[in-house]
Design an enzyme around this catalytic site. Sequence first.
Site, mmCIF file in Angstrom:
data_model
loop_
_atom_site.group_PDB
_atom_site.id
_atom_site.type_symbol
_atom_site.label_atom_id
_atom_site.label_comp_id
_atom_site.label_asym_id
_atom_site.label_seq_id
_atom_site.Cartn_x
_atom_site.Cartn_y
_atom_site.Cartn_z
ATOM 1 N N PRO A 153 0.831 -1.204 0.000
ATOM 2 C CA PRO A 153 0.000 0.000 0.000
ATOM 3 C C PRO A 153 0.867 1.256 0.000
ATOM 4 O O PRO A 153 1.849 1.349 0.729
ATOM 5 C CB PRO A 153 -0.796 -0.133 1.304
ATOM 6 C CG PRO A 153 -0.800 -1.592 1.610
ATOM 7 C CD PRO A 153 0.514 -2.104 1.123
ATOM 8 N N GLU A 154 0.499 2.209 -0.841
ATOM 9 C CA GLU A 154 1.211 3.474 -0.908
ATOM 10 C C GLU A 154 0.355 4.550 -0.241
ATOM 11 O O GLU A 154 -0.674 4.249 0.365
ATOM 12 C CB GLU A 154 1.529 3.812 -2.366
ATOM 13 C CG GLU A 154 2.374 2.744 -3.055
ATOM 14 C CD GLU A 154 2.686 3.068 -4.503
ATOM 15 O OE1 GLU A 154 2.755 4.264 -4.850
ATOM 16 O OE2 GLU A 154 2.869 2.119 -5.296
#
Length: 285
Positions: free
Chosen positions: A2-3
């Site tokens: 996840p960014e």
Amino acid sequence: MPELPEVETVRRHLAERIEGDVIRGVEVRLSRIVRHPAVDAFADRLRERAIRRVERRGKYLLFQMDGVLLVSHLRMEGRYAVADPSEPEAPHTHVIFRLGSGRELRYADVRQFGTMDAVLEGEPLPRGLAELGPEPFDPSLNGAALGRLWRGRRAPIKSLLLDQRQIAGLGNIYVDEALFAAGIHPLTPAGLVGAEALDELLREIRDVLSRAIREGGSSVRSFRDGYGRHGGFQIQLAVYGRTGEPCPRCGGTIQKVKVAGRGTHVCPACQRNPIARTAETGVNA
């Protein structure tokens, strides 16, 4: 992994559901998820603490409580869910926070790479968090500042954008998208990019991140938000994951190359490689 948009999406959903609730107990089933302190002390530090705010810094989730900060990094597959105790648990649920409202905050992680730290007020922050660079939306971050920071750097610009000490929260997906939008080849030495081009790159970074947040992030693999919903931005990706497809700008073919060991998506026509161009012309850049 996840960014920033995915972590921000999780943060917003958790904030809606658990801010103001109290942690009555903590069950840790996989001890290596907890980095600091030891598991028993970790649970003791959080017990009877009210969750005042859920915040984000880079890719970290920060659960602010009186006198203690819970720092959580989702890494590859970490996922939070708020559930009633009667609801079935997701597979690979490793940590459960039992809340005063009667619900549970559950942390599941198939890959088991996620981490948690319970930091008392006055203690140093975990090293990765303490070393983060500015947020992409920091108004003091501009092309001139990046130009000064990267002056003389021969490292590919993508590798520096992925370095969390340079700018916090960026990852493979959104760096590829922003570089494409700005027309910069990922292998371009960072020190060769001028201030005006860096200003344009920052505008594109902020634009792609903002659009991704509005769509709840990108579910390229397995990401789900705090309600268990997939993100929607993956259908808007221009180059990432589109190897062999036509470029949405010029119709050329999207290619996948390696930059700093990472799979990187690029349109060779829209993003001219200055290294290759120098080799073709024989000009010493």
